[in-house]
Design a protein around this motif. Structure first.
Motif, PDB file in Angstrom:
ATOM      1  N   LEU A  95       0.846  -1.189   0.000  1.00 23.17           N
ATOM      2  CA  LEU A  95       0.000   0.000   0.000  1.00 23.17           C
ATOM      3  C   LEU A  95       0.878   1.234   0.000  1.00 23.17           C
ATOM      4  CD1 LEU A  95      -2.689   1.515   0.212  1.00 23.17           C
ATOM      5  CD2 LEU A  95      -2.537   1.273   2.714  1.00 23.17           C
ATOM      6  N   THR A  96       0.671   2.085  -0.996  1.00 25.09           N
ATOM      7  CA  THR A  96       1.346   3.382  -1.023  1.00 25.09           C
ATOM      8  C   THR A  96       0.464   4.389  -0.314  1.00 25.09           C
ATOM      9  OG1 THR A  96       2.434   2.854  -3.116  1.00 25.09           O
ATOM     10  CG2 THR A  96       2.327   5.174  -2.485  1.00 25.09           C
ATOM     11  N   VAL A  97       0.934   4.912   0.806  1.00 28.13           N
ATOM     12  CA  VAL A  97       0.163   5.833   1.633  1.00 28.13           C
ATOM     13  C   VAL A  97       0.124   7.199   0.968  1.00 28.13           C
ATOM     14  CG1 VAL A  97      -0.026   6.914   3.912  1.00 28.13           C
ATOM     15  CG2 VAL A  97       0.797   4.553   3.699  1.00 28.13           C
ATOM     16  N   ASP A 157       4.312   1.885   2.015  1.00 26.00           N
ATOM     17  CA  ASP A 157       5.298   2.766   1.387  1.00 26.00           C
ATOM     18  C   ASP A 157       4.905   4.226   1.603  1.00 26.00           C
ATOM     19  OD1 ASP A 157       7.485   3.541  -0.121  1.00 26.00           O
ATOM     20  OD2 ASP A 157       6.346   3.519  -1.989  1.00 26.00           O
ATOM     21  N   GLU A 158       5.920   5.085   1.707  1.00 28.84           N
ATOM     22  CA  GLU A 158       5.727   6.517   1.947  1.00 28.84           C
ATOM     23  C   GLU A 158       4.883   6.748   3.195  1.00 28.84           C
ATOM     24  OE1 GLU A 158       5.335   9.153  -1.349  1.00 28.84           O
ATOM     25  OE2 GLU A 158       5.666   7.552  -2.797  1.00 28.84           O
ATOM     26  N   TYR A 159       5.203   6.011   4.226  1.00 28.73           N
ATOM     27  CA  TYR A 159       4.443   6.099   5.477  1.00 28.73           C
ATOM     28  C   TYR A 159       4.656   7.452   6.155  1.00 28.73           C
ATOM     29  CZ  TYR A 159       2.398   4.828   9.941  1.00 28.73           C
ATOM     30  OH  TYR A 159       1.611   4.794  11.060  1.00 28.73           O
ATOM     31  N   ASP A 160       5.678   8.203   5.731  1.00 27.25           N
ATOM     32  CA  ASP A 160       5.895   9.526   6.315  1.00 27.25           C
ATOM     33  C   ASP A 160       4.717  10.457   6.050  1.00 27.25           C
ATOM     34  OD1 ASP A 160       6.932  10.918   3.507  1.00 27.25           O
ATOM     35  OD2 ASP A 160       7.773   8.911   3.824  1.00 27.25           O
ATOM     36  N   VAL A 172       8.101   1.968   5.043  1.00 29.41           N
ATOM     37  CA  VAL A 172       9.070   2.669   4.201  1.00 29.41           C
ATOM     38  C   VAL A 172       8.783   4.155   4.359  1.00 29.41           C
ATOM     39  CG1 VAL A 172       9.971   2.938   1.868  1.00 29.41           C
ATOM     40  CG2 VAL A 172       9.072   0.718   2.605  1.00 29.41           C
ATOM     41  N   THR A 173       9.736   4.889   4.930  1.00 34.61           N
ATOM     42  CA  THR A 173       9.424   6.242   5.369  1.00 34.61           C
ATOM     43  C   THR A 173      10.651   7.140   5.357  1.00 34.61           C
ATOM     44  OG1 THR A 173       8.595   7.527   7.260  1.00 34.61           O
ATOM     45  CG2 THR A 173       9.754   5.493   7.761  1.00 34.61           C
ATOM     46  N   ARG A 174      10.396   8.448   5.281  1.00 36.11           N
ATOM     47  CA  ARG A 174      11.484   9.425   5.407  1.00 36.11           C
ATOM     48  C   ARG A 174      11.679   9.877   6.850  1.00 36.11           C
ATOM     49  NH1 ARG A 174      10.574  13.877   0.545  1.00 36.11           N
ATOM     50  NH2 ARG A 174      10.180  12.409  -1.163  1.00 36.11           N
ATOM     51  N   ILE A 175      10.669   9.685   7.682  1.00 29.74           N
ATOM     52  CA  ILE A 175      10.731  10.207   9.051  1.00 29.74           C
ATOM     53  C   ILE A 175      10.471   9.077  10.032  1.00 29.74           C
ATOM     54  CG2 ILE A 175       9.952  12.481   8.274  1.00 29.74           C
ATOM     55  CD1 ILE A 175       7.209  11.826   9.446  1.00 29.74           C
ATOM     56  N   HIS A 193      15.707  17.422  10.514  1.00 24.01           N
ATOM     57  CA  HIS A 193      16.369  16.146  10.784  1.00 24.01           C
ATOM     58  C   HIS A 193      15.354  15.019  10.913  1.00 24.01           C
ATOM     59  CE1 HIS A 193      18.902  13.078  12.527  1.00 24.01           C
ATOM     60  NE2 HIS A 193      18.127  13.038  13.587  1.00 24.01           N
ATOM     61  N   ARG A 194      14.278  15.297  11.614  1.00 22.73           N
ATOM     62  CA  ARG A 194      13.236  14.278  11.813  1.00 22.73           C
ATOM     63  C   ARG A 194      12.631  13.849  10.479  1.00 22.73           C
ATOM     64  NH1 ARG A 194      10.920  16.838  15.436  1.00 22.73           N
ATOM     65  NH2 ARG A 194       9.343  17.897  14.174  1.00 22.73           N
ATOM     66  N   GLU A 195      12.584  14.778   9.531  1.00 21.75           N
ATOM     67  CA  GLU A 195      11.983  14.493   8.230  1.00 21.75           C
ATOM     68  C   GLU A 195      13.007  13.980   7.217  1.00 21.75           C
ATOM     69  OE1 GLU A 195      10.027  18.066   7.037  1.00 21.75           O
ATOM     70  OE2 GLU A 195       9.095  18.321   9.017  1.00 21.75           O
TER      71      GLU A 195
END
Length: 897
Positions: free
Chosen positions: A87-89, A151-154, A181-184, A322-324
């Motif tokens: 699932l792509t969020v 995916d892209e859970y950020d 799968v996330t950036r943050i 930084h968190r992101e």
């Protein structure tokens, strides 16, 4: 009321919805694995790590934009035997009902759910606890787990969704494996999963491409580059996947791909377009301004960033970036740094958006850094901002002017201040200019600048902090005195420095031990030049053994060890001089300096020892190795040392004219050096004696006295060879301080007395004295006095008892005689015992001869340290030695090296 508490009594729907709770049809593309291009590179190490993650309920793939997270997860998921719900969020999924409806549909699409079981959310605003409980129970009942990849859970920002996801994951048992799968950092309680060993993490550092992976990726794009070019690209991009791919695509269109990847302008490239869009898009004006301004810094903290923006909001902005994962890396203790390629792009963007502001930003940074005690960065930014007085003032006020002479940063500092503008006119600026000139041995300019700085300081008695500047002046005065051969001036500088130290904070003296160490080394060198050996030894020993070790004091330690080695040599201690010289040479090498300062004098002493041992080829090689050393080595002591070695080597090689020309040191000194003059006189006298002009030889010896014991015994040998035995004995009687003189003096004096006894007809006494000399010389492998003694000694050395003492180390002729035959000298050297060394043992010994450590030899031969030790032990046994230096000398004697 939280979303988990809503609709707890809702009955599950028994129909399969074809739309989300808002009535919109499900977007099937969100359930599909992203496609991989033909240039996609499967990185097996990361796939293996994800496979390992199936043992834990939760796997986190966390990295910056373009790090390759999504394609990695898709490639891995495509090869799994377990069912995968992808699932792509999207941003609209922050409503719990919509999010869970898509999760349920993803599970159904991959066949992980039975139609009609547990239903699906009907309300976009919330989801009932009963529905989530049913889902968890259904998953827990599965025979094999289902892998849910979000995916892209950020993009998921709703805390209640994180709570619900945690609830389902905890109660699904072995039936669910969740991959985010996330950036943050997700809002899940990661600390709890981490503590329980239920979390697998793949983060930015692991996602970065290695050089080998980057090389393979470039080949997939049709680019074949040298390894160093691929390595340079990885360093510039820090292994960032998108940066590598975009660079490769652009380079493929270039006529010279290798040059393009080496020189492309980051600020005007597809990489820049990607980063600016992904990182700056949607940011507030304040955040964009912050990023642009801190791009002039290698590292930054909130306080420093605020100094550049003239605001006070840097702390929350940096923490958020930084968190992101917005290419801002936390270094610890509130310090951050930016991805180098992103920084390069932003600096180019800064120049376009705010032209002319960059120098001012550097100066703001320099002022803040100076107040905060960060000297190195203050200098860098002060110079970049064009305020040379600020930069020089920081260096002098911090008592760090010694760093221009020693340590790993000396070359970098010299290069930085080489660009100093003529407008810089403070006392500190002139001191820095003086230091640079003296470091280059440019005495004229150095002294002019030093005097100018002293004049300015004499008018600044009331200003704060002049003591550090005056102490810096004392250091430079001591160096100037050393270079001009003026010991009284060096002593004055030492006295002034001792008084000034009381006015300088102890903290600065402790932080900069190099200043004290350098000053003592300069004064010690001046004392040695003057012939005050014991006074010089006392000071130099303190530097070599008592100052704090480290890169800051490498040069004074190495130079002090080299001076101490020369002192030992001048006093006749060959073995001790050799050990100290080896320590001086290795000191800088251990610190990682490419051209170790101070090594020149150490190598000169090693060459002098080799001459006394009559290893002339080795002496010549060591002498040649000092020719390309930095100019800082060329001071009176080093110059005289080189003249001493070169002239004796030429003399022993038979080049008498060149020996005479080389004997006198080519220095202009305020004070004549007694040992330098005496050694030159002895070489000239020996050359005249060899030419058959004994009367001229003797005239050169008038200034040689017992104050220089090594020279005195050599002069005595020349006197007796010139037919003046009484003058020789009288000269030996003037030698003082015999307790400090080594075997070279004892052996030389003994041989002079032996010759006197032999020529007076007392052969028994002569034989006894030569025996004593051989015993003294053997320990030091001192050959020169015997080989230059003349024909008188040959009959004595030919006797059985003395030959037994001389064999295997003194290259003498052994007589051969038959029974009843008179003793006669046989031509040619005595044959040495045959020794067979293996190829690897020779390899080890060759590197040992280059003064490499065991670890360095192992690295050079690509073997283990234990293997090197085994070869050494075998070589020692075959050569009948038990020390490294003995092994090398023995191997040379046998012609094995």
């Amino acid at each position: 009321m939280s979303a988990t508490a809503e609709n707890d009594d809702d009955a599950p729907s028994l129909t399969v919805p074809c739309a989300d709770p808002r009535g919109d049809p499900f977007l099937r593309t969100r359930f599909a694995l992203p496609t991989r291009s033909a240039t996609f590179l499967r990185r097996q190490r990361l796939v293996d790590h994800l496979d390992h993650g199936l043992r834990t309920p939760l796997t986190l793939v966390n990295g910056a934009a373009g790090a390759g997270k999504t394609l990695l997860a898709a490639d891995w998921a495509d090869g799994l035997r377990e069912p995968v719900a992808w699932l792509t969020v999207e941003a609209g999924d922050h409503r719990p009902g919509v999010f869970w409806a898509y999760v349920f549909e993803a599970l159904r699409t991959c066949g992980a759910r039975v139609t009609g079981v547990a239903g699906a959310p009907a309300d976009s605003g919330g989801v009932g606890r009963g529905l989530l409980t049913s889902l968890a129970a259904e998953l827990n009942a599965r025979d094999r787990p289902v892998v849910l990849v979000l995916d892209e859970y950020d993009r998921m920002t709703a805390p209640e969704v994180a709570e619900q996801l945690d609830f389902v994951l905890r109660h699904s048992g072995q039936g669910l494996r969740l991959v985010l799968v996330t950036r943050i950092e997700p809002l899940l309680p990661l600390h709890r999963y981490r503590a329980a060993g239920e979390l697998t993490e793949i983060r930015g550092a692991e996602l970065s491409f290695t050089t080998a992976e980057a090389d393979t990726l470039l080949r997939l794009h049709g680019l074949r580059l040298p390894v160093d070019a691929a390595s340079a690209l990885v360093e510039r991009t820090q292994g960032w996947a998108a940066g590598l791919r975009l660079s490769a695509l652009a380079a493929r269109e270039s006529t010279d791909p290798e040059r393009y990847l080496k020189e492309f302008e980051a600020g005007h490239s597809t990489v820049a377009d990607f980063l600016l869009a992904e990182v700056l898009r949607g940011r507030t004006q304040e955040t964009q301004d912050l990023l642009l301004r801190v791009s002039v810094l290698d590292r930054f903290c909130p306080g420093l960033a605020d100094a550049l923006t003239l605001r006070t909001d840097a702390e929350p902005l940096l923490a958020g970036l930084h968190r992101e994962n917005a290419f801002i890396e936390r270094l610890g203790h509130s310090w951050y740094r930016m991805h180098p390629l992103f920084r390069e792009i932003l600096r180019a963007h800064l120049r376009e958006r705010m032209p002319g502001v960059e120098p001012e930003l550097h100066l703001r940074a320099a002022r803040w850094l100076r107040r905060s005690g960060f000297l190195a960065e203050t200098l860098t930014h002060g110079a970049a901002g064009g305020d040379w007085d600020l930069a020089a003032g920081a260096l002098v006020d911090d008592l760090a002017i010694g760093q221009l002479f020693t340590g790993l940063r000396s070359d970098a500092l010299a290069q930085l201040f080489a660009g100093m503008s003529p407008e810089a006119g403070s006392a500190a600026s002139d001191l820095v200019r003086a230091a640079g000139a003296l470091a280059r041995r440019d005495l004229d300019h150095g002294l002019v600048r030093l005097r100018r700085a002293q004049e300015q300081l004499s008018d600044a008695d009331g200003s704060p902090g002049p003591a550090t500047a005056r102490l810096s002046c004392a250091l430079l005065e001591a160096l100037a005195a050393r270079l001009t051969g003026c010991p009284p001036r060096a002593e004055q500088a030492a006295v002034a420095a001792e008084e000034l130290r009381r006015d300088v904070p102890d903290r600065l003296l402790d932080e900069h031990p190099e200043l004290t160490a350098l000053l003592m080394t300069h004064v010690g060198s001046a004392r040695l030049w003057e012939g005050r050996f014991e006074d010089a030894r006392a000071l130099l020993t303190r530097v070599a053994g008592a100052v704090p070790s480290g890169a800051a004091t490498v040069l004074p330690r190495a130079e002090s060890m080299g001076h101490l080695a020369l002192l030992d040599y001048l006093n006749g201690w060959l073995g001790r001089a050799e050990r100290r010289a080896l320590a001086a040479v290795s000191e800088g090498e251990r610190a990682g300096l490419p051209k170790p300062p101070g090594a020149g004098l150490g190598r000169l002493v090693l060459a002098a020892v080799a001459v006394d041992r009559q290893e002339l080829a080795r002496a010549r090689s060591l002498l040649d190795s000092t020719a390309g050393l930095p100019a800082r080595e060329h001071d009176p002591v080093a110059t005289a040392g080189r003249a001493l070695v070169a002239s004796r080597l030429l003399l022993d090689s038979g080049d008498l004219c060149a020996a005479v020309e080389t004997a006198a040191p080519d220095v202009s000194a305020a004070v004549v050096s007694p040992w330098a003059e005496s050694h030159a006189a002895v070489v000239r006298a020996a050359a005249r004696l060899a030419e058959g002009r004994p009367d001229e030889a003797v005239r050169f010896l008038h200034g040689v006295s017992g104050d220089q014991p090594v020279c005195a015994v050599e002069a005595a040998a020349i006197q007796i060879a010139a037919g003046r035995p009484q003058a020789a004995i009288d000269l030996l009687g003037t030698i003082r301080a015999e307790e400090r003189t080594g075997p070279v003096v004892r052996v030389g004096a003994t041989l002079v007395r032996a010759r006197s006894a032999q020529e007076s007809g007392d052969s028994a006494t002569a034989r006894a004295l030569v025996t004593r000399a051989l015993l003294d010389a053997r320990r030091e492998r001192l050959r020169r006095p015997f080989l230059r003694a003349g024909d008188w000694i040959k009959p004595l050395l030919a006797t059985d008892s003395l030959h037994e003492l001389a064999q295997d180390w003194l290259a003498t002729d052994r007589p051969r005689r038959r029974h009843g035959e008179r003793l006669r000298t046989a031509p040619g050297p005595a044959p040495l015992v045959a020794v067979e060394l293996s190829t690897r043992e020779r390899d080890v010994l060759r590197r040992l001869a280059r003064m490499m450590t065991t670890e360095e030899i192992a690295a050079d031969l690509y073997v283990s340290v234990n293997t090197v030790k085994t070869h050494l032990k075998s070589a020692y046994r075959k050569l009948a030695v038990n020390r490294r230096s003995d092994a090398v000398h023995r191997a040379r004697d046998l012609g094995l090296l």
